[in-house]
Design a protein around this motif. Structure first.
Motif, PDB file in Angstrom:
ATOM      1  N   TYR A 125       0.832  -1.357  -0.001  1.00 53.74           N
ATOM      2  CA  TYR A 125      -0.033   0.089   0.102  1.00 53.74           C
ATOM      3  C   TYR A 125       0.886   1.332  -0.226  1.00 53.74           C
ATOM      4  O   TYR A 125       0.434   2.272  -1.011  1.00 53.74           O
ATOM      5  CB  TYR A 125      -1.137   0.062   1.264  1.00 53.74           C
ATOM      6  N   GLN A 126       2.149   1.056   0.880  1.00 53.66           N
ATOM      7  CA  GLN A 126       2.925   2.439   0.919  1.00 53.66           C
ATOM      8  C   GLN A 126       3.386   2.560  -0.371  1.00 53.66           C
ATOM      9  O   GLN A 126       3.702   3.739  -0.961  1.00 53.66           O
ATOM     10  CB  GLN A 126       3.958   2.229   1.864  1.00 53.66           C
ATOM     11  N   LYS A 127       3.810   1.626  -1.258  1.00 48.82           N
ATOM     12  CA  LYS A 127       4.418   1.758  -2.379  1.00 48.82           C
ATOM     13  C   LYS A 127       3.677   2.362  -3.367  1.00 48.82           C
ATOM     14  O   LYS A 127       3.955   3.141  -4.468  1.00 48.82           O
ATOM     15  CB  LYS A 127       5.272   0.399  -3.051  1.00 48.82           C
ATOM     16  N   ILE A 128       2.515   1.698  -3.617  1.00 45.86           N
ATOM     17  CA  ILE A 128       1.458   2.154  -4.456  1.00 45.86           C
ATOM     18  C   ILE A 128       0.792   3.336  -4.302  1.00 45.86           C
ATOM     19  O   ILE A 128       0.556   4.089  -5.264  1.00 45.86           O
ATOM     20  CB  ILE A 128       0.587   1.047  -4.807  1.00 45.86           C
ATOM     21  N   CYS A 129       0.334   3.660  -3.144  1.00 42.75           N
ATOM     22  CA  CYS A 129      -0.547   4.813  -2.841  1.00 42.75           C
ATOM     23  C   CYS A 129       0.139   6.069  -2.271  1.00 42.75           C
ATOM     24  O   CYS A 129      -0.439   7.025  -2.346  1.00 42.75           O
ATOM     25  CB  CYS A 129      -1.737   4.056  -1.741  1.00 42.75           C
ATOM     26  N   LEU A 130       1.282   5.661  -1.555  1.00 42.35           N
ATOM     27  CA  LEU A 130       1.900   6.627  -1.054  1.00 42.35           C
ATOM     28  C   LEU A 130       3.525   6.654  -1.288  1.00 42.35           C
ATOM     29  O   LEU A 130       4.436   6.414  -0.610  1.00 42.35           O
ATOM     30  CB  LEU A 130       2.015   6.762   0.563  1.00 42.35           C
ATOM     31  N   PRO A 131       3.750   6.600  -2.741  1.00 41.46           N
ATOM     32  CA  PRO A 131       5.070   6.511  -3.261  1.00 41.46           C
ATOM     33  C   PRO A 131       6.231   7.661  -2.647  1.00 41.46           C
ATOM     34  O   PRO A 131       7.438   7.340  -2.646  1.00 41.46           O
ATOM     35  CB  PRO A 131       4.948   6.390  -4.723  1.00 41.46           C
ATOM     36  N   THR A 132       5.748   8.786  -2.431  1.00 40.74           N
ATOM     37  CA  THR A 132       6.274   9.619  -1.957  1.00 40.74           C
ATOM     38  C   THR A 132       6.664   9.861  -0.410  1.00 40.74           C
ATOM     39  O   THR A 132       7.579  10.729   0.146  1.00 40.74           O
ATOM     40  CB  THR A 132       6.083  11.374  -2.332  1.00 40.74           C
ATOM     41  N   LYS A 133       6.056   8.927   0.445  1.00 42.76           N
ATOM     42  CA  LYS A 133       6.144   8.940   1.840  1.00 42.76           C
ATOM     43  C   LYS A 133       7.685   7.976   2.078  1.00 42.76           C
ATOM     44  O   LYS A 133       8.183   7.812   1.330  1.00 42.76           O
ATOM     45  CB  LYS A 133       4.995   8.413   2.611  1.00 42.76           C
TER      46      LYS A 133
END
Length: 366
Positions: A125-133
């Motif tokens: 989820y972090q990689k796909i939806c929040l790539p800049t985080k």
């Protein structure tokens, strides 16, 4: 006349060995089921460990896959044999220490597997939806896996107290020894409380996975043409992750439902028919499918893994037949140990190599 009646009643009393054999025969489907899973699971997970260790470059995806394979293999070597013995000796399980430790280790692996699947979804989820985080490095992924196993130990330690010998009393003073909820705590509130806690944990994992992958799928559908190639790879990896998640949920649900039924519904609503007595022990252990099916998922969904498996199979066949494997010098594991690490090589075709990485179904990036 009275003596004749008592003698006849005494002759109808079954011995403990007869009762154990009768119950073990009822659980034969579960015994066959577990035996097959042990063989398939050990073989499949060893192959995954070898293939992903030697043929894939380091990544968070590889870290989670290898950790999951270690947990699954441990379950095939510890959890399943423990349950197999339990089903073979349902009333003559005399070793209480073995019972406690075996059930405890099995519970650790069961919960640990659920946590790792959940972690995979969070990182995805972090990689796909929040790539800049925040970026999850390989080291962070390894630490998360270690922490998840410590959490599994923490959630499983009550099994050392709750599980043990449960005495079953039958006619004629026959007493069976069942590896189940310990007779000392069976009628207390503690088994009920622990079942509620674990049930809540699995519901949290189930619904968490549902929400995370729903958001991931919606995000993948909104990609633009410039990122199409990258999103194809993301979509391919996500499909593997979703397949792992679906297998996890489907295999764990029967046990969760049975636990909930025994906890909230004290009355036995199912008739003690041969079909019920044979199927319930199997359904209660259906979660072991989760420890076996992942290699099959990788074979179907990961082109690279499928090519490795196909080549390895052909290689083994040639060895069995005593023939030289064509191009055997290309099959050494060391040949591809670092093939995807091109950081120290000068290439005039670097763009071509990069494009090949993305187009060859290299699913080593989470």
């Amino acid at each position: 006349m009275m003596n004749t009646t008592n003698s006849s009643a005494f002759q109808n009393v079954k011995t403990l060995e007869e009762l154990n054999n009768e119950k073990a025969h009822q659980r034969l489907p579960a015994v066959v089921f577990l035996s097959i899973l042990i063989v398939v699971g050990i073989t499949g997970n060893i192959i995954v460990l070898v293939a992903y260790s030697c043929k894939y470059r380091p990544s968070t995806f590889r870290t989670f896959i290898l950790t999951l394979a270690v947990v699954d293999l441990s379950s095939c070597l510890i959890g399943m044999p423990m349950e197999l013995v339990d089903n073979l000796y349902p009333l003559t399980f005399y070793n209480e220490e073995f019972c406690k430790i075996g059930k405890f280790l099995g519970q650790i692996l069961k919960i640990g597997s659920a946590l790792i699947v959940f972690l995979m979804a969070v990182v995805r989820y972090q990689k796909i939806c929040l790539p800049t985080k925040t970026y999850f490095s390989n080291k962070v992924a390894r630490n998360l896996c270690i922490i998840s196993m410590f959490v599994a130990v923490f959630l499983s330690w009550p099994f050392l107290i709750l599980q043990g010998t449960q005495y079953k009393h039958y006619d004629g003073g026959v007493v069976g020894h069942d590896c189940s909820v310990d007779s000392d705590v069976k009628d207390t509130i503690y088994p009920f409380v622990y079942t509620i806690i674990t049930f809540a944990f699995y519901m949290f994992v189930f619904f968490g996975l549902l929400i995370l992958y729903t958001l991931i799928i919606l995000n993948l559908r909104r990609h633009n043409e410039l990122e199409e190639q990258r999103h194809k790879i993301d979509s391919r990896i996500t499909k593997i992750m979703i397949a792992i998640t679906v297998a996890f949920v489907v295999s764990y649900l029967p046990d969760c439902i049975l636990d909930a039924n025994s906890t909230f519904n004290k009355r036995n609503t199912l008739p003690p028919s041969p079909a019920v007595l044979g199927s319930l022990p199997l359904l209660a252990r259906a979660y072991f499918i989760n420890n076996v099916i992942n290699p099959i998922i990788y074979f179907v969904g990961d082109t690279k893994f499928r090519k490795i498996m196909t080549k390895a199979f052909v290689y083994v066949i040639h060895i069995i037949r005593g023939k030289q494997f064509p191009g055997s010098n290309h099959f050494e594991l060391s040949d591809t140990l670092k093939t995807e690490d091109h950081t120290n090589t000068t290439t005039k075709n670097s763009s071509t190599i990069t494009n090949n990485k993305f187009s060859s179904a290299d699913n080593s990036e989470l």
